[in-house]
Design an enzyme around this catalytic site. Structure first.
Site, PDB file in Angstrom:
ATOM      1  CG  ASP A  49      -0.359  -0.032   2.514  1.00  0.00           C
ATOM      2  OD1 ASP A  49       0.886  -0.170   2.592  1.00  0.00           O
ATOM      3  OD2 ASP A  49      -1.093   0.080   3.517  1.00  0.00           O
ATOM      4  CB  SER A  50       4.555   1.839   0.014  1.00  0.00           C
ATOM      5  OG  SER A  50       4.873   0.776  -0.858  1.00  0.00           O
ATOM      6  CG  ASP A  88       0.393  -4.185   1.914  1.00  0.00           C
ATOM      7  OD1 ASP A  88       0.642  -5.192   2.601  1.00  0.00           O
ATOM      8  OD2 ASP A  88       1.141  -3.182   1.873  1.00  0.00           O
ATOM      9  CE  LYS A 118       3.245  -5.993   3.626  1.00  0.00           C
ATOM     10  NZ  LYS A 118       2.766  -4.852   4.412  1.00  0.00           N
ATOM     11  CD  GLU A 120       0.726  -1.602   7.996  1.00  0.00           C
ATOM     12  OE1 GLU A 120       0.426  -0.837   8.943  1.00  0.00           O
ATOM     13  OE2 GLU A 120       1.204  -1.206   6.919  1.00  0.00           O
ATOM     14  CD  GLU A 187       7.920  -0.477   7.264  1.00  0.00           C
ATOM     15  OE1 GLU A 187       6.902  -1.118   6.963  1.00  0.00           O
ATOM     16  OE2 GLU A 187       8.187   0.663   6.818  1.00  0.00           O
TER      17      GLU A 187
HETATM   18  O1  KIV Z   1       3.542  -1.144   1.508  1.00  0.00           O
HETATM   19  C1  KIV Z   1       4.723  -1.528   1.482  1.00  0.00           C
HETATM   20  O2  KIV Z   1       5.494  -1.197   0.561  1.00  0.00           O
HETATM   21  C2  KIV Z   1       5.193  -2.379   2.560  1.00  0.00           C
HETATM   22  C3  KIV Z   1       6.657  -2.665   2.639  1.00  0.00           C
HETATM   23  C4  KIV Z   1       7.348  -1.466   3.132  1.00  0.00           C
HETATM   24  C5  KIV Z   1       6.956  -3.856   3.448  1.00  0.00           C
HETATM   25  O3  KIV Z   1       4.424  -2.788   3.367  1.00  0.00           O
END
Ligand code: KIV
Length: 270
Positions: A49-50, A88, A118, A120, A187
Site C-alpha cells: 500500500d506504499s 496488501d 499482507k 499490519e 519493519e
Molecule cells: O507497503 C509496502 O510497501 C510495505 C513494505 C514497506 C513492506 O508494506
C-alpha cells in the site's frame, strides 16, 4: 480443452520452508512492465500500500482504497510468471472484524489472482489471521513499524529503541506465527530486536530497515532505484533512475523545441 502449460509460481509453502535457508529476495512492484523485470530475480513481489505514497502522491498509506490495490495487483499478476505475488490489505479493510477481513481478502485474491495477502498488526490481529488462514487465505504478517498506524505511533518511528518495549514486539511475532502467518515482515525495528525475533520464531522474517539476520529482505522498488528524492535512510540505492529520467525528459524537450523530432526517416510518408 486448453493445452496451455500452467504457470508455476513460487508457493507460500516454498517461502515458509526458506526459514534459515537461502535468503528470500523480495521487492515491491505496482506496475506490469517493472514487475516483469523484478520477477526474474525476486521470490516474493509485494503490491504494497506504499503505492499510495509512491505512485499517487499521498502523504501516508491511510487513504489507500481497496480498489486501487486490486487494480495494481492485477497489473503485477499479469506482468509476472514466477514470483509469489502478495497484495496488501489497506487501512480500514480488515481491522473491524475477521469476517470483514475475509470478505475483502477474498475479493483481493479472486480479482487479482495473487497468492497471499499482507496485513499490519501483531497480537491484536492474530484472531483475524487465523480466521483467514483457516478459510484458505495465506497471510503475511507485518509488525514493528506499521505505517497504517503512524497516527497512533506518532509518525514513522523506529520501534524497539527502548528495550522495555521488546517483549511486546516479541509477543507480536509469536502471536502471528501461532495464528498461521507463513512469514512476517519486520519493519523499522532496532537491529538486535529484529535479529532476536528472527531466532525466536519458526517462520521466515523479511526485514525492511531491520536486520541482515532476517530470513529475507524487502525494499520499495522506487526507493532502491533512486526515484525517491527522500528515501528512508536505511535504503541502499542500486540505481539512479530519477537522474536518468530527468536527462531523458530534458533531451526530449530540447529536441521538440528545436524541431529535431521526429527525424526525417521516422515520419510516415504519404
Ligand atoms: O507497503 C509496502 O510497501 C510495505 C513494505 C514497506 C513492506 O508494506
Amino acid at each position: 480443452m486448453s493445452t496451455q502449460a500452467p504457470i508455476r509460481r513460487i508457493t507460500t509453502t516454498q517461502i515458509a520452508s526458506r526459514k534459515g535457508q537461502e535468503p528470500i529476495v523480495s521487492l515491491t512492484s505496482y506496475h506490469a512492465h517493472t514487475a516483469a523485470i523484478v520477477d526474474r530475480y525476486a521470490d516474493l513481489i509485494l503490491v504494497g500500500d506504499s503505492l499510495g505514497m509512491v505512485m499517487h502522491g499521498m502523504d501516508s498509506t491511510v487513504p489507500v482504497p481497496l480498489d486501487l490495490m486490486i487494480m495494481h495487483g492485477k497489473a503485477v499478476v499479469r506482468g509476472t510468471q514466477r514470483a509469489l505475488i502478495v497484495v496488501d490489505l489497506p487501512f480500514g479493510t480488515y481491522e473491524e472484524s475477521p469476517q470483514i477481513a475475509f470478505r475483502n481478502a477474498a475479493r483481493v485474491m479472486k480479482e487479482t489472482g495473487c497468492g497471499a495477502v499482507k496485513l499490519e498488526g501483531g497480537a491484536r490481529m492474530a484472531e483475524t489471521i487465523k480466521f483467514l488462514v483457516d478459510r484458505g487465505i495465506p497471510v503475511v504478517a507485518h509488525i514493528g513499524l506499521t505505517p497504517q498506524s503512524s497516527h497512533v505511533l506518532g509518525g514513522f518511528k523506529t520501534q524497539g529503541r527502548n528495550q522495555d518495549t521488546w517483549p511486546a514486539h516479541q509477543e507480536d511475532a509469536r502471536a502471528v506465527t501461532e495464528a498461521g502467518a507463513f512469514c512476517v515482515v519486520l519493519e523499522g525495528m532496532v537491529e538486535p530486536l529484529a535479529a532476536q525475533i528472527s531466532k525466536d520464531i519458526p517462520i521466515p522474517t523479511i526485514g525492511i530497515g531491520a536486520s541482515a539476520d532476517c530470513d529475507g529482505q524487502i525494499l520499495v522498488l522506487e526507493d532502491m532505484l533512486g526515484l525517491n528524492p527522500n528515501p528512508p535512510k536505511f535504503v541502499k540505492t542500486y540505481g539512479d533512475l530519477g537522474a536518468q529520467i530527468e536527462t531523458a525528459v530534458k533531451g526530449y524537450a530540447e529536441d521538440v523545441k528545436s524541431r529535431n523530432f521526429p527525424t526525417e526517416d521516422q515520419v510516415y510518408k504519404p
